[in-house]
Design an enzyme around this catalytic site. Structure first.
Site, short mmCIF file in Angstrom:
data_model
loop_
_atom_site.label_atom_id
_atom_site.label_comp_id
_atom_site.label_asym_id
_atom_site.label_seq_id
_atom_site.Cartn_x
_atom_site.Cartn_y
_atom_site.Cartn_z
N LYS A 13 0.84 -1.22 0.00
CA LYS A 13 0.00 0.00 0.00
C LYS A 13 0.87 1.26 0.00
CE LYS A 13 -2.23 -1.03 3.87
NZ LYS A 13 -1.66 -2.34 4.22
N ARG A 88 -9.81 1.42 8.29
CA ARG A 88 -9.41 0.09 8.72
C ARG A 88 -10.54 -0.64 9.43
NH1 ARG A 88 -3.53 1.13 8.88
NH2 ARG A 88 -2.42 -0.83 9.16
N ARG A 127 11.17 -6.64 5.75
CA ARG A 127 10.96 -5.21 5.45
C ARG A 127 11.89 -4.34 6.30
NH1 ARG A 127 5.04 -2.65 5.33
NH2 ARG A 127 4.92 -3.25 7.51
N ARG A 157 10.92 -1.60 11.39
CA ARG A 157 9.86 -0.92 12.13
C ARG A 157 9.60 -1.70 13.40
NH1 ARG A 157 4.64 0.30 8.36
NH2 ARG A 157 3.57 -0.51 10.18
N ARG A 168 -1.09 -8.05 13.94
CA ARG A 168 -1.61 -7.12 12.93
C ARG A 168 -2.36 -7.87 11.83
NH1 ARG A 168 3.67 -4.59 11.46
NH2 ARG A 168 2.59 -3.58 9.74
P1 AMP Z 1 0.48 1.13 9.01
O1 AMP Z 1 1.69 1.99 8.85
O2 AMP Z 1 -0.64 1.51 8.09
O3 AMP Z 1 0.81 -0.34 8.93
O4 AMP Z 1 -0.09 1.40 10.49
C1 AMP Z 1 0.69 1.12 11.63
C2 AMP Z 1 -0.21 1.06 12.84
O5 AMP Z 1 -0.86 2.31 13.04
C3 AMP Z 1 -1.33 0.04 12.78
O6 AMP Z 1 -0.92 -1.27 13.15
C4 AMP Z 1 -2.32 0.62 13.79
O7 AMP Z 1 -1.90 0.39 15.12
C5 AMP Z 1 -2.18 2.13 13.54
N1 AMP Z 1 -3.13 2.60 12.52
C6 AMP Z 1 -2.82 3.11 11.30
N2 AMP Z 1 -3.92 3.48 10.65
C7 AMP Z 1 -4.97 3.20 11.46
C8 AMP Z 1 -6.38 3.36 11.35
N3 AMP Z 1 -6.96 3.84 10.24
N4 AMP Z 1 -7.14 2.97 12.41
C9 AMP Z 1 -6.59 2.48 13.52
N5 AMP Z 1 -5.27 2.29 13.67
C10 AMP Z 1 -4.46 2.65 12.67
#
Ligand code: AMP
Length: 232
Positions: A13, A88, A127, A157, A168
């Site tokens: 993404k 999400r 990653r 990360r 996740r």
């Molecule tokens: P990402 O970088 O998109 O993988 O997001 C990393 C983390 O941020 C996720 O595992 C969630 O803990 C939090 N997060 C990101 N976007 C959202 C969202 N739209 N709703 C809730 N938690 C989010």
């Protein structure tokens, strides 16, 4: 062009989001990046979200909805936007629909990058993110841990550790998978095969988006024009 990107963690993404945002001249809005920036800057938002992110849980809907609403009000989103990592949950998708309706606009597509769970686990383990320029890359075991783009050091990360990553995936399947059906029912879903090289995934997305009925939205070179036509 107004897009949301869906897909398992590490489906691509972020990578495709960056390419698409360049192609269409629209901002790439990543909620995960906004939360990580807030954590680094130790803001109130960062303090309120840290525990959720570190364990792989979703931050509460209210916080995610609030930061996206604020971001969409900014001028640069008037030409369109790409949301990466939002919505999400179905509740977030419903809130987004209401927010956009108030702005008299609607989404053009929800791009769903499909990979298997096994592939997601493999990609998360490999990653790395550049500590200097934040670009993301896949490393091979024993390979150089240096960024191809800028030579900066590559780091993992914190939420890419095995335990958090598995959670996740579970959270995605339980809470985010229903969002795919939400957009399918609205005729907005654009599925793509994420198990191909980056350029091929990008080409497939572009090709599918070009087939959408967006008569006045983009000019000949595919860049957004700022005309706010609404697609049914
Ligand atoms: P990402 O970088 O998109 O993988 O997001 C990393 C983390 O941020 C996720 O595992 C969630 O803990 C939090 N997060 C990101 N976007 C959202 C969202 N739209 N709703 C809730 N938690 C989010």
């Amino acid at each position: 062009m107004r897009l949301v990107m869906l897909g398992l963690p590490a489906a691509g993404k972020g990578t495709q989001g960056r390419l698409l945002s360049e192609r269409y001249g629209i901002p790439h809005v990543s909620t995960g990046s906004m939360f990580r920036d807030a954590m680094r800057a130790q803001t109130d938002l960062g303090r309120r979200t840290r525990a959720f992110i570190e364990t792989g849980e979703l931050v509460p809907d209210g916080l995610a909805v609030e930061i996206v609403e604020e971001r969409l009000k900014k001028d640069d989103c008037r030409r369109g936007f790409l949301l990466d990592g939002f919505p999400r949950t179905v509740e977030q998708a419903e809130s987004l629909e209401v927010t956009l309706a108030k702005m008299n606009i609607s989404l053009d597509a929800a791009v769903n990058i499909q990979i298997s769970e096994a592939e997601a686990i493999r990609r998360i383990a490999n990653r790395r993110v550049c500590a200097q320029c934040s670009s993301t890359t896949q490393v091979t075991p024993g390979g150089a841990e240096v960024c191809d783009e800028c030579g900066g050091p590559l780091v993992q990360r914190p939420d890419d550790n095995e335990e958090t990553a598995r959670n996740r995936l579970l959270v995605y399947l339980a809470q985010t998978q229903p969002v795919v059906d939400f957009y399918r029912k609205r005729g907005l879903l654009v599925p793509v095969n994420g198990l191909q090289p980056v350029e091929k995934v990008f080409a497939q997305i572009i090709q599918r988006l070009s087939r959408l009925d967006l008569p006045k939205r983009a000019n000949g070179n595919g860049r957004a024009t700022g005309i706010t036509g609404v697609m049914s």
